[in-house]
Design an enzyme around this catalytic site. Structure first.
Site, PDB file in Angstrom:
ATOM      1  N   HIS A 129       0.755  -1.245  -0.094  1.00  0.00           N
ATOM      2  CA  HIS A 129      -0.088   0.003   0.074  1.00  0.00           C
ATOM      3  C   HIS A 129       0.841   1.162   0.003  1.00  0.00           C
ATOM      4  CE1 HIS A 129      -3.607  -2.297   2.087  1.00  0.00           C
ATOM      5  NE2 HIS A 129      -3.355  -2.705   0.720  1.00  0.00           N
ATOM      6  N   LEU A 374      -3.253  -9.600   5.607  1.00  0.00           N
ATOM      7  CA  LEU A 374      -3.068  -9.195   4.270  1.00  0.00           C
ATOM      8  C   LEU A 374      -2.071  -8.229   3.950  1.00  0.00           C
ATOM      9  CD1 LEU A 374      -6.964  -8.341   3.694  1.00  0.00           C
ATOM     10  CD2 LEU A 374      -5.630 -10.328   3.093  1.00  0.00           C
ATOM     11  N   PHE A 375      -1.060  -8.132   5.066  1.00  0.00           N
ATOM     12  CA  PHE A 375       0.126  -7.335   4.928  1.00  0.00           C
ATOM     13  C   PHE A 375       0.345  -6.135   4.047  1.00  0.00           C
ATOM     14  CE2 PHE A 375       0.644 -12.235   4.155  1.00  0.00           C
ATOM     15  CZ  PHE A 375       0.601 -12.585   5.419  1.00  0.00           C
ATOM     16  N   CYS A 376      -0.715  -5.495   4.273  1.00  0.00           N
ATOM     17  CA  CYS A 376      -0.766  -4.077   3.640  1.00  0.00           C
ATOM     18  C   CYS A 376      -0.416  -4.268   1.997  1.00  0.00           C
ATOM     19  CB  CYS A 376       0.329  -3.339   4.133  1.00  0.00           C
ATOM     20  SG  CYS A 376      -0.037  -2.516   5.872  1.00  0.00           S
ATOM     21  N   ALA A 377      -1.085  -5.308   1.742  1.00  0.00           N
ATOM     22  CA  ALA A 377      -0.943  -5.549   0.123  1.00  0.00           C
ATOM     23  C   ALA A 377      -2.265  -6.430  -0.306  1.00  0.00           C
ATOM     24  CB  ALA A 377      -0.101  -6.556  -0.179  1.00  0.00           C
TER      25      ALA A 377
END
Length: 470
Positions: A129, A374-377
């Site tokens: 992100h 979601l790992f900032c993705a």
């Protein structure tokens, strides 16, 4: 099951000493164990060398660029020498600028604020992100996730060929995925961008700590990365590269340090002459310790021998991947396939487990720190798990009744799947034992189940301290 240490040649390189390597944590099942920090992709532990360097400087701390006193002069030299060290570490060109920021996110937002008017931006949906979202004032084209490096280049070339050929354009691409760890074809993407009159910025947040980055060799226009992923403490980051767009843009922050001259006008207003150097975007008192810590980490990695560090990490990657491949219930996430080169970042899901529950059990029962979600993705993880990248969703565990186990990758009603994953990440400070313990823990949890009961609390799966063992 354990990873064979025979595959890890200690003569190549030993783990670098890091803070926290002697920390012990309590297990919910009783006793304590040395903490296995396997969440490097979020924040890597600081190198002891970096911490010692910062501690040695701390008594001499002073303001920079403004003071005539000895400590101010010393701090100014330290700050500017740190800039030169980072430039060398990145292989910067003679006319490149190195701007110190707070993080990769800050760096890319700075560049976004410096874009020329009517700039077109091209970015893959696979980005973190930090590099997916800053381009709000530009015309943005989001590109679908490629399934091979060659497809990535082809996708970009098609998009650039269809763009307005007369306006400015920027391509933003990751060097190594923060989800899969896979290396992207940065040099080829840079060549494609330049062939179509576009510029390119490299998000090196996950690449720089694991692999040498050379701006000139890759022929990228800018590089952004964070200190806290490069084994440096504190809130610091870097944007390095071409000076022209940065020099021509309004300062990222207005204030002291960014301005060369300020004068009142006769009409009551203010005239300002801004710096044209990196100081233009470093208004205020800079984070000298943060900049020095990044420079110290850059030196430490180079002196340790980056090639040897890479070789050792690749042996750890091979060990983890082999261990997970031997467990049928585990699915490792990948865009480019098993043979794709990658750094020490691996995400996976486990059949029959909610990812938050699995990560909680690794922590509570084995003293292993990983990440889930979601790992900032978000678009990338949803694509990898067969969901809709446009779907809006959340990380975490599904709500459950007190004492009830979170369900397997479904929401509390048994409906829409929760497309979350587990991520293990490691690097220069990771001991073999942490990798061995992790693979053994995954095998045991899959085959035997958790030893403790867990519940959902504020969207997180946590041990039920009031429950007895299974």
């Amino acid at each position: 099951m354990s990873v064979s240490t025979a595959a890890i040649d200690e003569s190549v390189c030993s783990p670098l000493p890091v803070l926290g390597e002697d920390v012990t944590v309590p297990l919910v099942t009783g006793g304590e164990v040395a903490y296995a920090a396997l969440d490097y992709a979020a924040s890597a532990p600081a190198l002891r060398r970096v911490w010692d360097d910062v501690a040695a400087y701390a008594p001499y701390y002073g303001s920079v660029h403004r003071g005539a006193g000895y400590l101010s002069q010393l701090s100014t030299d330290l700050f500017e020498n740190s800039r030169a060290t980072v430039a060398e570490f990145l292989g910067c060109r003679a006319d490149d600028q190195v701007v110190f920021t707070r993080s990769t996110t800050d760096s890319l937002n700075l560049l976004a604020a410096a874009l020329p008017a009517d700039c077109q931006v091209f970015v893959f949906e696979t980005e973190h992100h930090a590099s997916l979202l800053p381009w709000r004032d530009a015309r943005v084209t989001y590109l679908n996730a490629p399934r091979t490096p060659a497809q990535a280049v082809e996708t970009l070339e098609r998009a650039l060929a269809a763009r307005d050929p007369y306006g400015p354009a920027l391509v933003c691409v990751t060097g190594a995925s923060n989800v899969t760890g896979e290396l992207w074809p940065v040099g080829e993407l840079a060549a494609a961008a330049h062939a179509h009159g576009a510029r390119i910025v490299l998000d090196a947040a996950q690449l720089a700590p694991h692999h040498p980055v050379d701006i000139a060799e890759l022929d990228v226009d800018w590089v952004a990365f964070s200190g806290h992923k490069l084994y440096a403490p504190f809130g610091s980051g870097v944007l390095a590269g071409r000076a022209d767009w940065l020099r021509e843009a309004e300062p990222y922050l207005a204030g002291g340090g960014a301005s060369r001259k300020v004068a009142r006008r006769t009409d009551g207003g203010v005239d300002v002459e801004w710096h044209t150097t990196a100081a233009r975007h470093e208004a205020g008192s800079p984070n000298v310790i943060g900049a020095y810590s990044i420079a110290s980490a850059c030196k430490a990695l180079k002196e340790a021998g980056f090639d040897a560090l890479v070789a050792r990490e690749q042996r750890l990657v091979a060990g983890v991947r082999a261990g997970l491949a031997a467990i049928p219930q585990v699915k490792v996430l990948s865009l480019f396939g098993d043979d794709a080169p990658r750094v020490g970042v691996i995400s996976f899901v486990v059949e029959g487990w909610n990812s938050s529950h699995f990560a909680a059990a690794l922590s509570a029962e084995y003293g292993i720190g990983v990440r889930d979600g979601l790992f900032c993705a978000h678009p990338l993880v949803r694509t990898l798990l067969g969901g809709d990248p446009q779907e809006v969703g959340e990380c975490g565990a599904p709500e459950a009744e007190p004492g009830e186990l979170p369900q397997s990758r479904t929401d509390s009603t048994g409906g829409t799947p929760l497309l979350n994953a587990i991520r293990v990440s490691f690097g220069a400070g990771t001991p073999d034992e942490h990798i061995e313990r992790f693979v053994r823990a995954v095998q045991e949890l899959v085959s035997e189940g958790a030893q403790w009961k867990y519940r959902t609390e504020d969207g997180r799966c946590v041990p039920d301290r009031g429950a007895a063992q299974h």
